[in-house]
Design a protein around this motif. Structure first.
Motif: not given
Length: 446
Positions: A247-271
């Motif tokens: 049920e995760m929004d498909i637009s958010l799935q790309a961000k989750l995929l990046r977190a899983l592949q790169e082991n990094i996250i980017r908070p909302v509004g951050s660079v």
């Protein structure tokens, strides 16, 4: 009264990182601490006794003591460096006798702000860890099952638990996916770290984004001052359980995929990216392959999540577990009710024959309901919800229309057991089943 600075006060003021200047009523400098002397590039002996206006023509402190009013948060820029100044009049018996200015350098203020933010994040992490510590309450011993299919699944889950693989738990609702997620964490090398669970179906896309990845201050209207830590960062070194991942929004799935592949996250509004070390366990009661075909779920994310899928068999496919689970749950219910609850053979046979669309969760609910009705602590046929043994009323010799009617009645009675048999309960049951209240009454013969 003459304004003076003794040796003890000098020592104290020299220890302060802000620039401190003190002048008398005539505007002459009687003291400047080390930070201020370094700031203007003068030795103290050349500063003391000089008129502040002659040293710094833009100085406002002499004007402050003339007016007798303080001047706060004055922003200045000098030699490319930003700073701000607070200026105060010094009084003695209602008479101004001098003034003091405090210069705060932006770099120091910024560094201090950063330190505070880091401290707040550490505190937030500690609070989260305290709140979530030992939240993975269940172990493999907590999962009841003697059937071959269940024993095989538990053994497989124990093997994968010892690795850091991403796990996808696929099964129908009520089969115990969160129990398995708990058990996998508690059997892993991360067992002493935090376990955090979130149901993706409970949040809209943008809300889930900030919950998982956090946000920085000012990221959006209503954002908390100082920002917020996301669950990925809070689960660092531990396990994050994403329930109902379908049920995760498909637009958010790309961000989750990046977190899983790169082991990094980017908070909302951050660079800025934040490195994280999190073990992911996902669960879905929907057919993710079908979701991929329908365009509801990213294929690349599905393949990344399903590195090691575990299918938990539904209760109807492991009938031999029903009696074991029943006995185990009745022990727990007995403790809650503070009286011994048992079940007779007739009622047990009905439980074994029922198809359990809600699986173990439904079985537990039925046992709790029946325990309240049990006279002398014994669950009999009369204690069970009608929807359970109504299945036996379907006659295979009946015509198809009669079988359908019996089936519909059984399904309606199941919903009425959840919502109640009063008018309001029937209204809710009808809404859940997608039929009118009149149709419901017609189908159950009321």
């Amino acid at each position: 009264m003459e304004l003076k600075v003794d040796e003890s006060l000098m020592t104290i003021l020299d220890a302060i990182s802000e620039g401190i200047t003190i002048i008398d009523i005539d505007g002459k400098v009687i003291f400047g601490n080390k930070a201020y002397c370094n700031f203007i590039g003068l030795e103290r002996e050349n500063l003391i006794g000089a008129e502040l206006k002659k040293i710094r023509s833009s100085a406002k402190l002499p004007e402050v003591i003339q007016s007798g009013e303080n001047l706060m948060h004055v922003e200045r820029k000098e030699n490319g460096e930003y700073y701000f100044v607070n200026m105060y009049s010094v009084y003695s018996k209602d008479r101004v006798i001098g003034g003091i200015s405090v210069v705060t350098f932006f770099n120091e203020a910024f560094d201090f702000k950063k330190q505070i933010e880091q401290l707040e994040k550490k505190m937030e992490t500690k609070i989260l860890r305290i709140n979530k510590a030992n939240s993975a309450r269940y172990k493999f011993e907590s999962i009841t099952g003697v059937s071959k299919s269940m024993v095989d699944v538990k053994n497989t889950a124990m093997q994968v638990a010892e690795t850091d693989m991403t796990v996808l738990l696929e099964s129908e609702t009520g089969t115990g996916k969160e129990l398995f997620a708990n058990a996998i964490h508690n059997f892993s090398l991360r067992k002493n770290e935090v376990f955090i669970a979130i149901n993706c179906a409970n949040f809209r896309g943008e809300i889930l984004d900030s919950e998982l990845f956090g946000y920085v201050e000012g990221a959006f209207t209503g954002a908390k001052k100082g920002g917020k830590m996301g669950l990925f960062e809070a689960a660092h070194k531990g396990t994050l359980f994403l329930d109902e991942i379908s049920e995760m929004d498909i637009s958010l799935q790309a961000k989750l995929l990046r977190a899983l592949q790169e082991n990094i996250i980017r908070p909302v509004g951050s660079v800025t990216d934040i490195p994280v070390d999190v073990r992911i366990i996902c669960a879905s009661n929907a057919n993710l392959k079908a979701y991929v075909k329908e365009g509801k779920f990213r294929a690349d994310l599905y393949y990344r999540l399903s590195v090691f899928p575990i299918k938990i068999p539904p209760l109807r496919e492991r009938v031999e577990d029903i009696s074991v689970i029943t006995i185990d749950q009745l022990k727990n219910i007995s403790k809650k009710l503070k009286r011994v609850i048992r079940i007779d053979q007739g009622a047990m046979e009905v439980l074994k024959k029922y198809h359990w669309p809600g699986n173990v969760r439904e079985l537990v609910n039925v046992l709790e309901f029946s325990s309240f009705k049990a006279k002398d602590g014994l669950i009999t046929l009369e204690c069970l919800p009608e929807s359970l043994y109504a299945v036996e009323e379907i006659n295979t010799n009946d015509k198809l229309s009669e079988r359908v009617r019996a089936f519909e009645k059984r399904e309606i009675l199941k919903e009425l057991n959840k919502y109640g048999a009063d008018t309001e309960g029937k209204r809710k049951a009808a809404k859940k089943l997608g039929i009118s209240l009149a149709s419901l009454y017609n189908k159950i013969g009321d």
